[in-house]
Design a protein around this motif. Structure first.
Motif, PDB file in Angstrom:
ATOM      1  N   ALA A 157      79.751  43.961   7.776  1.00 51.18           N
ATOM      2  CA  ALA A 157      79.048  44.664   6.540  1.00 51.18           C
ATOM      3  C   ALA A 157      78.150  45.685   7.417  1.00 51.18           C
ATOM      4  O   ALA A 157      77.926  46.852   6.870  1.00 51.18           O
ATOM      5  CB  ALA A 157      78.260  43.712   5.946  1.00 51.18           C
ATOM      6  N   THR A 158      77.547  45.249   8.659  1.00 49.94           N
ATOM      7  CA  THR A 158      77.097  46.302   9.430  1.00 49.94           C
ATOM      8  C   THR A 158      77.762  47.511   9.780  1.00 49.94           C
ATOM      9  O   THR A 158      77.425  48.588   9.668  1.00 49.94           O
ATOM     10  CB  THR A 158      76.497  45.531  10.609  1.00 49.94           C
ATOM     11  N   ILE A 159      79.074  47.360  10.295  1.00 49.67           N
ATOM     12  CA  ILE A 159      79.974  48.205  10.560  1.00 49.67           C
ATOM     13  C   ILE A 159      80.352  49.340   9.481  1.00 49.67           C
ATOM     14  O   ILE A 159      80.345  50.358   9.529  1.00 49.67           O
ATOM     15  CB  ILE A 159      81.146  47.684  11.317  1.00 49.67           C
ATOM     16  N   ALA A 160      80.509  48.684   8.305  1.00 46.46           N
ATOM     17  CA  ALA A 160      80.921  49.543   7.041  1.00 46.46           C
ATOM     18  C   ALA A 160      79.609  50.214   6.646  1.00 46.46           C
ATOM     19  O   ALA A 160      79.914  51.579   6.314  1.00 46.46           O
ATOM     20  CB  ALA A 160      81.068  48.473   5.920  1.00 46.46           C
ATOM     21  N   PRO A 166      76.064  59.173   7.294  1.00 45.66           N
ATOM     22  CA  PRO A 166      75.975  60.346   8.427  1.00 45.66           C
ATOM     23  C   PRO A 166      75.143  60.602   9.410  1.00 45.66           C
ATOM     24  O   PRO A 166      74.980  60.944  10.383  1.00 45.66           O
ATOM     25  CB  PRO A 166      76.399  61.496   7.380  1.00 45.66           C
ATOM     26  N   LEU A 167      73.782  59.999   9.033  1.00 44.32           N
ATOM     27  CA  LEU A 167      72.795  60.058  10.006  1.00 44.32           C
ATOM     28  C   LEU A 167      72.396  58.868  10.922  1.00 44.32           C
ATOM     29  O   LEU A 167      71.537  59.027  11.705  1.00 44.32           O
ATOM     30  CB  LEU A 167      71.543  60.326   9.133  1.00 44.32           C
ATOM     31  N   ARG A 168      73.450  58.043  11.170  1.00 42.87           N
ATOM     32  CA  ARG A 168      73.320  57.242  12.019  1.00 42.87           C
ATOM     33  C   ARG A 168      72.945  57.337  13.643  1.00 42.87           C
ATOM     34  O   ARG A 168      72.386  56.646  14.436  1.00 42.87           O
ATOM     35  CB  ARG A 168      74.533  56.117  11.968  1.00 42.87           C
ATOM     36  N   PHE A 169      73.456  58.462  14.081  1.00 39.98           N
ATOM     37  CA  PHE A 169      73.017  58.979  15.138  1.00 39.98           C
ATOM     38  C   PHE A 169      71.628  59.407  15.588  1.00 39.98           C
ATOM     39  O   PHE A 169      71.486  59.911  16.848  1.00 39.98           O
ATOM     40  CB  PHE A 169      74.254  59.940  15.736  1.00 39.98           C
ATOM     41  N   ASP A 170      70.978  59.746  14.642  1.00 39.65           N
ATOM     42  CA  ASP A 170      69.584  60.299  14.620  1.00 39.65           C
ATOM     43  C   ASP A 170      68.781  58.991  15.162  1.00 39.65           C
ATOM     44  O   ASP A 170      68.473  57.783  14.499  1.00 39.65           O
ATOM     45  CB  ASP A 170      68.909  60.608  13.399  1.00 39.65           C
ATOM     46  N   LEU A 171      68.135  58.821  16.364  1.00 39.30           N
ATOM     47  CA  LEU A 171      67.571  58.022  16.941  1.00 39.30           C
ATOM     48  C   LEU A 171      65.935  58.105  16.753  1.00 39.30           C
ATOM     49  O   LEU A 171      65.300  57.455  17.466  1.00 39.30           O
ATOM     50  CB  LEU A 171      67.889  57.673  18.463  1.00 39.30           C
ATOM     51  N   SER A 172      65.433  58.974  16.015  1.00 43.18           N
ATOM     52  CA  SER A 172      64.046  59.084  15.939  1.00 43.18           C
ATOM     53  C   SER A 172      63.600  58.002  15.216  1.00 43.18           C
ATOM     54  O   SER A 172      64.358  57.072  14.607  1.00 43.18           O
ATOM     55  CB  SER A 172      63.796  60.490  15.089  1.00 43.18           C
ATOM     56  N   GLU A 173      62.197  57.771  15.268  1.00 36.32           N
ATOM     57  CA  GLU A 173      61.597  56.386  14.909  1.00 36.32           C
ATOM     58  C   GLU A 173      61.828  56.392  13.353  1.00 36.32           C
ATOM     59  O   GLU A 173      62.083  55.164  12.770  1.00 36.32           O
ATOM     60  CB  GLU A 173      60.412  56.303  15.280  1.00 36.32           C
ATOM     61  N   ASP A 174      61.553  57.407  12.698  1.00 36.41           N
ATOM     62  CA  ASP A 174      61.606  57.420  11.162  1.00 36.41           C
ATOM     63  C   ASP A 174      62.961  57.101  10.720  1.00 36.41           C
ATOM     64  O   ASP A 174      63.377  56.350   9.760  1.00 36.41           O
ATOM     65  CB  ASP A 174      61.093  58.765  10.644  1.00 36.41           C
ATOM     66  N   ALA A 175      63.993  57.741  11.326  1.00 36.74           N
ATOM     67  CA  ALA A 175      65.426  57.508  10.988  1.00 36.74           C
ATOM     68  C   ALA A 175      65.841  55.891  11.255  1.00 36.74           C
ATOM     69  O   ALA A 175      66.327  55.329  10.395  1.00 36.74           O
ATOM     70  CB  ALA A 175      66.357  58.453  11.667  1.00 36.74           C
ATOM     71  N   VAL A 176      65.562  55.386  12.451  1.00 39.29           N
ATOM     72  CA  VAL A 176      65.899  54.180  12.660  1.00 39.29           C
ATOM     73  C   VAL A 176      65.020  53.188  11.826  1.00 39.29           C
ATOM     74  O   VAL A 176      65.767  52.142  11.184  1.00 39.29           O
ATOM     75  CB  VAL A 176      65.288  53.696  14.243  1.00 39.29           C
ATOM     76  N   ARG A 251      71.968  54.410  24.595  1.00 39.12           N
ATOM     77  CA  ARG A 251      71.833  55.084  23.144  1.00 39.12           C
ATOM     78  C   ARG A 251      72.789  54.840  21.914  1.00 39.12           C
ATOM     79  O   ARG A 251      73.168  55.951  21.349  1.00 39.12           O
ATOM     80  CB  ARG A 251      71.466  56.616  23.310  1.00 39.12           C
ATOM     81  N   ALA A 252      73.091  53.818  21.886  1.00 40.80           N
ATOM     82  CA  ALA A 252      73.979  53.447  20.800  1.00 40.80           C
ATOM     83  C   ALA A 252      73.226  53.374  19.491  1.00 40.80           C
ATOM     84  O   ALA A 252      71.953  53.106  19.533  1.00 40.80           O
ATOM     85  CB  ALA A 252      74.700  51.980  20.819  1.00 40.80           C
ATOM     86  N   HIS A 253      73.792  53.808  18.187  1.00 39.95           N
ATOM     87  CA  HIS A 253      72.863  53.767  17.198  1.00 39.95           C
ATOM     88  C   HIS A 253      72.409  52.315  16.843  1.00 39.95           C
ATOM     89  O   HIS A 253      72.994  51.548  17.308  1.00 39.95           O
ATOM     90  CB  HIS A 253      73.467  54.493  16.216  1.00 39.95           C
ATOM     91  N   ALA A 254      71.482  52.430  15.885  1.00 38.61           N
ATOM     92  CA  ALA A 254      71.081  51.063  15.623  1.00 38.61           C
ATOM     93  C   ALA A 254      71.943  50.185  14.793  1.00 38.61           C
ATOM     94  O   ALA A 254      71.984  48.923  14.996  1.00 38.61           O
ATOM     95  CB  ALA A 254      69.685  51.277  14.287  1.00 38.61           C
ATOM     96  N   TYR A 255      72.879  50.749  14.247  1.00 37.42           N
ATOM     97  CA  TYR A 255      74.064  49.486  13.476  1.00 37.42           C
ATOM     98  C   TYR A 255      74.906  48.931  14.622  1.00 37.42           C
ATOM     99  O   TYR A 255      75.126  47.828  14.710  1.00 37.42           O
ATOM    100  CB  TYR A 255      75.115  50.423  12.509  1.00 37.42           C
ATOM    101  N   ALA A 256      75.321  50.017  15.517  1.00 37.33           N
ATOM    102  CA  ALA A 256      75.870  49.499  16.802  1.00 37.33           C
ATOM    103  C   ALA A 256      74.924  48.522  17.711  1.00 37.33           C
ATOM    104  O   ALA A 256      75.798  47.536  18.050  1.00 37.33           O
ATOM    105  CB  ALA A 256      76.388  50.421  17.559  1.00 37.33           C
TER     106      ALA A 256
END
Length: 418
Positions: A157-160, A166-176, A251-256
């Protein structure tokens, strides 16, 4: 940085965000992450809106980062991680300096998660799953074999969900933080419900309950589950949390990063412990006493599940809170008595106390949940803590968690194999 020193009698020289980022060797976004976590303080420039920073404070942070980098570079170095999230000491633990058991007893899981993420209490906090993400996650989970473990379902479910964002690579605090607030309810919504047409809104504990059992909870039992989620939200650098921080350091995104934590959690020495305790309690209930059950466990060379914790000399404080709440759940009384029998029988020869896995086992065994339910509760709860640690790690120097291997193989050069 002598050129930064002010002339006598002039106002103290302060650094701009760009200068601060250059001195620290990070992006400007990371500078603001340092501020949000209390590692730097900022002030507005006179007559302007831009942030400025104290030279000495920035230099001190830069020195700390350099010392940390030097301290973890050698083989066999002690890998320690500065964190402002959880402290464990003297059989107690604290979330951002506040007693975690009191927080969990007075606030919902969602509110405790927000406290862990932001350091601010948000009364009435809710977590909402985006419909598109839920649809994608459910399709992916529904395609899995029926015997798939709950942790595997949550990981899929997390990977899906990541593929849908599309914004998963944004590592700013608000995005995460946006990812965290959407991912956790999506993970729950993707799990199969025991009854159809169960709503995907309301308290997260209620939504999760209907994925664990077909029995209606009642207010008291639901409170136990909500409190369990809040108690389990974080526990310092457990193995799964360390995996999350390693992923975030790269710097893996939060889902990863969450997926990395779920992978470690599935190990039999981590997330599966409550399932073993669940099966043991059912065996005690079936045989009427813990004596032969404990004997069988020890004869097989196994540790008695649900007892002892390397971080606590006495009873796990999480177990203590849950046992107290379970006393008010009528259907939990037989399992609660069985758990106490396990503790009493074992105490004849070993000074072991109940841990949170045994308390979870009482809840799951008493409420018609499968043995894997405790693992599901643990994984959903801990996802919030993993996000908090990922956020903290994104504010640190990239790839800092890189210990060196101590090679013990054949001394080179060796001849080429034939």
């Amino acid at each position: 940085m002598r050129d930064q020193q002010p002339a006598p009698g002039s106002p103290a020289r302060r650094l701009s965000t760009k200068e601060t980022a250059e001195l620290l060797g990070v992006k400007p976004e990371t500078v603001y992450a340092y501020v949000s976590r209390g590692q730097l303080s900022s002030a507005r420039a006179p007559g302007g809106r831009a942030s400025t920073f104290d030279v000495a404070e920035v230099e001190a942070l830069a020195r700390r980062n350099r010392r940390e980098a030097a301290g973890t570079s050698g083989a066999g170095a002690d890998l320690s991680v500065r964190t402002r999230i959880t402290l464990i000491e003297k059989d107690r633990y604290f979330f951002r300096g506040v007693d975690a058991t009191e927080l969990a007893s007075r606030h919902s899981y969602e509110e405790v998660a927000e406290w862990l993420w932001t350091g601010r209490m948000t009364p009435g906090a809710t977590l909402t799953a985006p419909r598109a993400a839920v649809a994608v996650a459910r399709r992916a989970v529904d395609a899995l074999p029926e015997h798939t473990s709950p942790t595997d379902r949550l990981r899929v479910a997390t990977i899906a969900s990541a593929a849908e964002d599309p914004l998963r690579f944004d590592l700013s605090e608000d995005a995460v933080l946006g990812t965290a607030r959407a991912l956790i309810p999506t993970m729950v919504a993707a799990l199969p419900a025991w009854r159809e047409n169960r709503p995907d809104d309301g308290p997260l504990a209620l939504r999760l309950w209907h994925r664990l059992t077909g029995i209606d909870p009642g207010d008291t039992a639901l409170r136990v589950l909500d409190t369990a989620l809040a108690l389990l939200v974080d526990h310092d650098l457990a193995a799964s949390t360390l995996a999350v921080r390693l992923a975030a350091s790269a710097r893996a995104h939060a889902y990863a990063a969450v997926s990395a934590g779920l992978g470690v959690l599935e190990g039999p020495l981590h997330g599966a412990s409550s399932g073993l305790a669940h099966r043991m309690l059912l065996d005690v209930l079936d045989r009427g006493t813990a004596v032969p059950v404990i004997a069988d466990e020890l004869r097989a060379g196994r540790r008695v599940p649900g007892l002892g914790h390397r971080l606590y000399e006495g009873e796990d404080p999480r177990a203590r809170v849950l046992f107290r709440l379970l006393e008010d759940v009528p259907r939990a009384q037989p399992a609660l008595l069985a758990a106490r029998d396990v503790v009493a029988v074992t105490a004849r020869h070993a000074p072991l106390h109940a841990n949170v896995d045994l308390a979870l086992a009482v809840l799951t065994a008493a409420c018609g949940m499968p043995a894997t339910a405790g693992e599901t509760i643990f994984a959903v709860a801990r996802t919030a803590g993993w996000i908090a640690h990922a956020l903290e790690e994104y504010g640190e120097r990239p790839l800092r968690m890189r210990p060196s291997g101590h090679y013990v193989g054949p001394k080179p050069p060796q001849p080429l194999p034939e």
